[in-house]
Scaffold this motif. Structure first.
Motif, PDB file in Angstrom:
ATOM      1  N   MET A   1     -48.919 -67.107  28.472  1.00  0.00           N
ATOM      2  CA  MET A   1     -47.590 -66.689  27.995  1.00  0.00           C
ATOM      3  C   MET A   1     -46.544 -67.523  28.537  1.00  0.00           C
ATOM      4  O   MET A   1     -45.546 -67.997  27.967  1.00  0.00           O
ATOM      5  N   ALA A   2     -46.664 -67.892  29.857  1.00  0.00           N
ATOM      6  CA  ALA A   2     -45.494 -68.751  30.472  1.00  0.00           C
ATOM      7  C   ALA A   2     -45.680 -70.234  29.855  1.00  0.00           C
ATOM      8  O   ALA A   2     -44.694 -70.737  29.627  1.00  0.00           O
TER       9      ALA A   2
ATOM     10  N   LEU B   1     -50.538 -63.456  32.269  1.00  0.00           N
ATOM     11  CA  LEU B   1     -49.425 -64.140  32.180  1.00  0.00           C
ATOM     12  C   LEU B   1     -49.241 -65.783  32.064  1.00  0.00           C
ATOM     13  O   LEU B   1     -48.364 -66.363  31.564  1.00  0.00           O
TER      14      LEU B   1
ATOM     15  N   GLU C   1     -43.453 -62.516  28.024  1.00  0.00           N
ATOM     16  CA  GLU C   1     -43.620 -63.132  29.325  1.00  0.00           C
ATOM     17  C   GLU C   1     -42.809 -62.346  30.325  1.00  0.00           C
ATOM     18  O   GLU C   1     -43.476 -62.008  31.543  1.00  0.00           O
TER      19      GLU C   1
END
Length: 181
Positions: free
Chosen positions: A144-145, A141, A161
């Motif tokens: 993606m963030a 994650l 995300e």
């Protein structure tokens, strides 16, 4: 599930919110994402229902058997899809964990079930699996963030995300439910 009422209600809210977002993801234009979101919505709402604190509403034995049947059917359906995708293997593990927890609760809805001292072997294996899944999902994650800042106009159903955050939330919720078993 067993345990204090306040964390139980927080778990119910987390799982229900995750299930609701997964329903929104079912509006995606990508068929595979819709199918995956449907399975995750079932898991989120099922976990929310199972996490209602036992002090508030202790379901009868037949309700736990119904949970086991629903998630057993989901496991069989997912078994077919798991042969082509590692993500479906995780759904299979989740469905099997739900069947296991429902079975334990059907046998002992009012108190903890442990044969002797310590954690039962299957519970320990599931705790290890979901701990690894949560750690891996959290690490996935992070990039993606940071990359999501310039995504433009992507619909809610197609935000990778957010779907990864939902999977992380459900993994954490599964760990919490297994710990209270």
């Amino acid at each position: 599930m067993h345990g204090p009422a306040s964390p139980g209600w927080l778990l119910v809210a987390l799982c229900a919110a995750t299930g609701a977002y997964c329903l929104l993801r079912m509006r995606s234009s990508v068929e595979e994402q819709r199918r995956t979101a449907g399975g995750e919505a079932l898991m989120g709402f099922g976990m929310a229902a199972m996490a209602v604190p036992a002090a508030v509403a202790a379901p009868p034995r037949w309700a736990w058997l119904a949970y086991a049947a629903v998630f057993g059917a989901a496991a069989v359906r997912t078994l077919w899809a798991a042969r082509t995708s590692p993500h479906h293997v995780h759904h299979l593990m989740g469905a099997c964990a739900m069947v296991y927890m429902a079975g334990v609760m059907a046998e002992s809805p009012g108190h903890h079930v442990q044969g002797g001292s310590g954690v039962p072997l299957l519970t320990g294996v599931l705790l290890l699996y979901f701990s690894g899944y949560v750690l891996r999902s959290g690490l996935r994650l992070l990039p993606m963030a940071t990359a999501a800042g310039g995504t433009g106009t992507v619909g809610w159903a197609d935000r990778p995300e957010l779907s990864q955050a939902c999977r992380l939330s459900m993994g954490i919720a599964m760990l919490a439910m297994l710990v209270t078993l």
